[in-house]
Design a protein around this motif. Structure first.
Motif, PDB file in Angstrom:
ATOM      1  N   ALA A 143      51.502  16.494  77.171  1.00 43.31           N
ATOM      2  CA  ALA A 143      52.033  15.131  77.271  1.00 43.31           C
ATOM      3  C   ALA A 143      53.549  15.092  77.300  1.00 43.31           C
ATOM      4  O   ALA A 143      54.139  14.162  77.860  1.00 43.31           O
ATOM      5  CB  ALA A 143      51.512  14.284  76.112  1.00 43.31           C
ATOM      6  N   THR A 144      54.199  16.098  76.701  1.00 40.47           N
ATOM      7  CA  THR A 144      55.659  16.123  76.686  1.00 40.47           C
ATOM      8  C   THR A 144      56.239  17.147  77.653  1.00 40.47           C
ATOM      9  O   THR A 144      57.452  17.346  77.682  1.00 40.47           O
ATOM     10  CB  THR A 144      56.190  16.427  75.270  1.00 40.47           C
ATOM     11  N   ARG A 145      55.407  17.790  78.436  1.00 42.94           N
ATOM     12  CA  ARG A 145      55.838  18.807  79.395  1.00 42.94           C
ATOM     13  C   ARG A 145      56.675  19.870  78.685  1.00 42.94           C
ATOM     14  O   ARG A 145      57.802  20.199  79.084  1.00 42.94           O
ATOM     15  CB  ARG A 145      56.624  18.189  80.558  1.00 42.94           C
ATOM     16  N   ALA A 146      56.119  20.408  77.617  1.00 44.91           N
ATOM     17  CA  ALA A 146      56.836  21.352  76.763  1.00 44.91           C
ATOM     18  C   ALA A 146      57.085  22.672  77.485  1.00 44.91           C
ATOM     19  O   ALA A 146      56.441  23.007  78.484  1.00 44.91           O
ATOM     20  CB  ALA A 146      56.035  21.596  75.484  1.00 44.91           C
ATOM     21  N   SER A 147      58.022  23.423  76.930  1.00 44.16           N
ATOM     22  CA  SER A 147      58.257  24.784  77.421  1.00 44.16           C
ATOM     23  C   SER A 147      58.585  25.662  76.223  1.00 44.16           C
ATOM     24  O   SER A 147      57.794  25.742  75.296  1.00 44.16           O
ATOM     25  CB  SER A 147      59.352  24.799  78.493  1.00 44.16           C
ATOM     26  N   GLY A 148      59.745  26.312  76.191  1.00 40.86           N
ATOM     27  CA  GLY A 148      60.077  27.123  75.036  1.00 40.86           C
ATOM     28  C   GLY A 148      60.706  28.445  75.396  1.00 40.86           C
ATOM     29  O   GLY A 148      61.224  28.643  76.504  1.00 40.86           O
ATOM     30  N   THR A 149      60.603  29.400  74.471  1.00 42.29           N
ATOM     31  CA  THR A 149      61.357  30.639  74.602  1.00 42.29           C
ATOM     32  C   THR A 149      60.910  31.498  75.775  1.00 42.29           C
ATOM     33  O   THR A 149      61.686  32.310  76.281  1.00 42.29           O
ATOM     34  CB  THR A 149      61.250  31.465  73.306  1.00 42.29           C
ATOM     35  N   THR A 150      59.681  31.373  76.223  1.00 44.72           N
ATOM     36  CA  THR A 150      59.169  32.244  77.287  1.00 44.72           C
ATOM     37  C   THR A 150      59.213  31.591  78.667  1.00 44.72           C
ATOM     38  O   THR A 150      58.731  32.173  79.643  1.00 44.72           O
ATOM     39  CB  THR A 150      57.713  32.649  76.991  1.00 44.72           C
ATOM     40  N   ALA A 151      59.809  30.399  78.771  1.00 49.09           N
ATOM     41  CA  ALA A 151      59.793  29.676  80.042  1.00 49.09           C
ATOM     42  C   ALA A 151      60.535  30.419  81.142  1.00 49.09           C
ATOM     43  O   ALA A 151      60.204  30.288  82.316  1.00 49.09           O
ATOM     44  CB  ALA A 151      60.391  28.281  79.855  1.00 49.09           C
ATOM     45  N   VAL A 152      61.534  31.227  80.777  1.00 47.62           N
ATOM     46  CA  VAL A 152      62.309  31.942  81.785  1.00 47.62           C
ATOM     47  C   VAL A 152      61.417  32.882  82.602  1.00 47.62           C
ATOM     48  O   VAL A 152      61.684  33.141  83.781  1.00 47.62           O
ATOM     49  CB  VAL A 152      63.477  32.717  81.114  1.00 47.62           C
ATOM     50  N   ARG A 153      60.323  33.356  82.009  1.00 48.60           N
ATOM     51  CA  ARG A 153      59.403  34.245  82.743  1.00 48.60           C
ATOM     52  C   ARG A 153      58.124  33.530  83.178  1.00 48.60           C
ATOM     53  O   ARG A 153      57.645  33.719  84.312  1.00 48.60           O
ATOM     54  CB  ARG A 153      59.032  35.450  81.884  1.00 48.60           C
ATOM     55  N   TYR A 154      57.543  32.716  82.288  1.00 39.60           N
ATOM     56  CA  TYR A 154      56.205  32.176  82.540  1.00 39.60           C
ATOM     57  C   TYR A 154      56.198  30.706  82.953  1.00 39.60           C
ATOM     58  O   TYR A 154      55.140  30.169  83.264  1.00 39.60           O
ATOM     59  CB  TYR A 154      55.344  32.359  81.292  1.00 39.60           C
ATOM     60  N   GLY A 155      57.354  30.062  82.945  1.00 37.16           N
ATOM     61  CA  GLY A 155      57.407  28.666  83.325  1.00 37.16           C
ATOM     62  C   GLY A 155      57.109  27.736  82.161  1.00 37.16           C
ATOM     63  O   GLY A 155      57.037  28.146  81.005  1.00 37.16           O
ATOM     64  N   GLY A 408      72.608  18.504  86.146  1.00 39.63           N
ATOM     65  CA  GLY A 408      71.454  18.812  85.317  1.00 39.63           C
ATOM     66  C   GLY A 408      70.675  17.578  84.909  1.00 39.63           C
ATOM     67  O   GLY A 408      70.725  16.532  85.556  1.00 39.63           O
ATOM     68  N   THR A 409      69.955  17.717  83.800  1.00 34.24           N
ATOM     69  CA  THR A 409      69.097  16.652  83.291  1.00 34.24           C
ATOM     70  C   THR A 409      69.376  16.432  81.812  1.00 34.24           C
ATOM     71  O   THR A 409      69.802  17.365  81.114  1.00 34.24           O
ATOM     72  CB  THR A 409      67.608  17.003  83.497  1.00 34.24           C
ATOM     73  N   VAL A 410      69.121  15.221  81.322  1.00 33.91           N
ATOM     74  CA  VAL A 410      69.423  14.906  79.922  1.00 33.91           C
ATOM     75  C   VAL A 410      68.403  15.511  78.963  1.00 33.91           C
ATOM     76  O   VAL A 410      68.619  15.483  77.751  1.00 33.91           O
ATOM     77  CB  VAL A 410      69.530  13.384  79.697  1.00 33.91           C
ATOM     78  N   SER A 411      67.317  16.047  79.451  1.00 38.40           N
ATOM     79  CA  SER A 411      66.391  16.785  78.589  1.00 38.40           C
ATOM     80  C   SER A 411      65.610  17.796  79.404  1.00 38.40           C
ATOM     81  O   SER A 411      64.937  17.432  80.370  1.00 38.40           O
ATOM     82  CB  SER A 411      65.415  15.859  77.854  1.00 38.40           C
ATOM     83  N   GLY A 412      65.686  19.053  79.001  1.00 40.87           N
ATOM     84  CA  GLY A 412      64.880  20.077  79.642  1.00 40.87           C
ATOM     85  C   GLY A 412      63.595  20.345  78.907  1.00 40.87           C
ATOM     86  O   GLY A 412      62.705  21.015  79.421  1.00 40.87           O
ATOM     87  N   GLU A 413      63.476  19.795  77.663  1.00 38.68           N
ATOM     88  CA  GLU A 413      62.323  20.161  76.859  1.00 38.68           C
ATOM     89  C   GLU A 413      61.872  19.078  75.891  1.00 38.68           C
ATOM     90  O   GLU A 413      60.680  18.837  75.739  1.00 38.68           O
ATOM     91  CB  GLU A 413      62.643  21.439  76.076  1.00 38.68           C
ATOM     92  N   HIS A 414      62.791  18.415  75.204  1.00 37.75           N
ATOM     93  CA  HIS A 414      62.384  17.467  74.165  1.00 37.75           C
ATOM     94  C   HIS A 414      61.687  16.242  74.725  1.00 37.75           C
ATOM     95  O   HIS A 414      60.888  15.620  74.045  1.00 37.75           O
ATOM     96  CB  HIS A 414      63.597  17.005  73.353  1.00 37.75           C
ATOM     97  N   GLY A 415      61.989  15.870  75.959  1.00 42.26           N
ATOM     98  CA  GLY A 415      61.415  14.674  76.550  1.00 42.26           C
ATOM     99  C   GLY A 415      62.262  13.444  76.272  1.00 42.26           C
ATOM    100  O   GLY A 415      63.390  13.518  75.771  1.00 42.26           O
ATOM    101  N   VAL A 416      61.691  12.284  76.579  1.00 45.20           N
ATOM    102  CA  VAL A 416      62.433  11.027  76.520  1.00 45.20           C
ATOM    103  C   VAL A 416      62.151  10.282  75.219  1.00 45.20           C
ATOM    104  O   VAL A 416      63.063   9.991  74.444  1.00 45.20           O
ATOM    105  CB  VAL A 416      62.096  10.135  77.731  1.00 45.20           C
ATOM    106  N   GLY A 417      60.877   9.942  74.980  1.00 49.58           N
ATOM    107  CA  GLY A 417      60.512   9.242  73.760  1.00 49.58           C
ATOM    108  C   GLY A 417      61.356   8.019  73.519  1.00 49.58           C
ATOM    109  O   GLY A 417      61.492   7.142  74.373  1.00 49.58           O
ATOM    110  N   LEU A 418      61.966   7.962  72.330  1.00 50.38           N
ATOM    111  CA  LEU A 418      62.866   6.871  71.966  1.00 50.38           C
ATOM    112  C   LEU A 418      64.319   7.205  72.271  1.00 50.38           C
ATOM    113  O   LEU A 418      65.074   6.363  72.747  1.00 50.38           O
ATOM    114  CB  LEU A 418      62.730   6.568  70.467  1.00 50.38           C
ATOM    115  N   GLY A 419      64.708   8.448  72.010  1.00 50.40           N
ATOM    116  CA  GLY A 419      66.122   8.781  71.982  1.00 50.40           C
ATOM    117  C   GLY A 419      66.797   8.896  73.324  1.00 50.40           C
ATOM    118  O   GLY A 419      68.011   8.696  73.427  1.00 50.40           O
TER     119      GLY A 419
END
Length: 458
Positions: A143-155, A408-419
């Motif tokens: 739902a938040t289109r998460a990623s993380g530490t391994t995104a550089v290799r696995y997306g 760039g974009t204002v969020s690459g991972e946390h998403g939009v939500g409220l903030g």
């Protein structure tokens, strides 16, 4: 009242799985950051897709807000019921439905967490690679289109979801995508729902891509005299095509936080945490090549973590960066923010963020998945100090402006939500009107996570 009417009907549907006790409401109104306690009016614990369909039919008829709830690890308040209504706790829908090892995929319910999923997959020789740090639920990660530490290799989650089942606002159950690796039919509703933060539908089933567990894994750390040297090392590494599995930047303040929170004992200089995946020979070659690149930027203190225990300890420390950042401030709260920029502009963005923190007198850490241009700033704040909160607000706005200025974009991972809503117009311009039209078409009564993602139209 609409909410009271919905709660009355839902009590008949769910029985004791609809809860209105204060402790449970407060639990579902908490968050990991600085947002105030925001309890819902009731918490539902569904067990099947059909129950969620029945719940949404009632809530749609009564115009009662519904907000899905996973592990509550999101950092922009996505799970908070800011308009009241029902918090839909997906924790009882946490099963693996089918492992298709030959096709390298698995079908799961949304409430299963990534750590438990990988524990149950281990015997198959496969794993799910997306690692946002927190033990998030798969549904929340989708739902938040998460990623993380391994995104550089696995997306990111976007690249690792083949199909979804979801319940729409009116209770209709739909399926998007398939177990096939690609499709040319219809609108891509799968990727529309991924990252929609519960505003377009409730995800009830996810088909995930899996990867083979690497033959060899090697982690390492090194440090640099400046953030600029560390970031430029990352840029050249990525531009050289070196297949990094993880490449994480920690600035000197983040290292200080780890020393205070975890007793890491690291020199308080910018560090890179790295990981290589592949065959034994391939991993050694990747490691040696990186060492050569890093040496050109003055890297020192090269240390490797070759055992599973050492690697786990290293990444456990990295995954506690949120709490390590909080340890540096007196307020005990973190205002987290992230941006993502083109890799060639990464050094400029990170250095500007550091200058802005100094200018505003804020205690800030920087840590990030810099291999794909994404980094996080963690501001230590006291929510009861209006001046400090105003300076934090100024910092996040300046960082967003920097990211957009650099392409760039204002969020690459946390998403939009409220903030991040306030930046959506600047980033998306006229496209925002089409996003609002999609929301209105999917959820005309605006019951699905209202007040999130899209700023109110002027």
């Amino acid at each position: 009242m609409a909410i009271a009417g919905a709660i009355s009907q839902l009590a008949g549907l769910l029985g004791d799985r609809l809860v209105t006790s204060g402790a449970v409401l407060d639990q579902h109104g908490q968050n990991e950051t600085y947002y105030p306690l925001t309890p819902p009016d009731a918490v539902g614990f569904p067990e099947t897709t059909e129950e969620i369909s029945a719940i949404l039919k009632i809530c749609n008829a009564e115009t009662c807000p519904v907000v899905p709830y996973g592990a509550a690890s999101s950092l922009e308040g996505q799970h908070l019921c800011t308009s009241g209504g029902i918090s839909l706790d997906m924790g009882r829908m946490s099963n693996i439905l089918k492992i298709n090892a030959e096709d390298l995929n698995v079908v799961v319910q949304p409430g299963i967490t990534r750590i438990r999923l990988n524990e149950e997959l281990r015997a198959t020789g496969l794993f799910f690679p997306i690692d946002p740090g927190a033990d998030a639920s798969i549904g929340g990660m989708a739902a938040t289109r998460a990623s993380g530490t391994t995104a550089v290799r696995y997306g990111t989650m976007r690249e690792n979801i083949l199909a979804l089942e979801a319940v729409m606002a009116d209770g209709t159950i739909i399926r998007t995508g398939s177990h096939a690796r690609k499709s040319s039919t219809g609108y891509d509703l799968t990727h529309l729902l991924i990252g929609s933060e519960g505003t377009l539908g409730i995800i009830t089933e996810v088909t995930l891509r899996l990867q083979g567990i690497p033959e060899a894994i090697k982690a390492a750390t090194c440090r640099f005299a400046s953030v600029e040297d560390a970031v430029n090392c990352v840029i050249l590494t990525i531009q050289s095509g070196l297949p990094m599995a993880r490449i994480e930047l920690l600035d000197e303040m983040m290292v200080r936080g780890f020393n205070k929170y975890s007793g890491a004992g690291l020199p308080e200089e910018p560090h890179l945490f790295l990981e290589f995946h592949g065959t034994q020979a391939g991993v050694e070659e990747q490691s040696a090549t990186f060492e050569e690149i890093a040496a050109d930027y003055g890297a020192k203190g090269w240390e490797t973590a070759d055992t599973t225990e050492a690697r786990n300890a290293l990444w456990a420390m990295r995954h506690k960066s949120h709490y390590a950042s909080a340890a540096l401030g007196a307020g005990g709260h973190i205002w987290p923010t992230d941006v993502c920029v083109p890799i060639s502009r990464l050094a400029e963005a990170v250095l500007q963020a550091q200058r802005d923190a100094v200018r505003l007198g804020l205690t800030s850490t920087i840590v990030g998945h810099v291999g794909d241009g994404n980094f996080h700033a963690g501001l230590s704040v006291d929510p009861n100090d209006p001046d400090e909160m105003a300076r934090a607000e100024e910092f996040t706005s300046a960082l967003a402006e920097t990211a957009l200025r650099l392409g760039g974009t204002v969020s690459g991972e946390h998403g939009v939500g409220l903030g991040k809503q306030k930046f959506m117009t600047a980033e998306h311009g006229p496209a925002l009107a089409y996003m609002r039209a999609i929301k209105a078409g999917f959820d005309p009564s605006n019951i699905l996570n209202p007040g999130k993602m899209l700023p109110a139209a002027n």
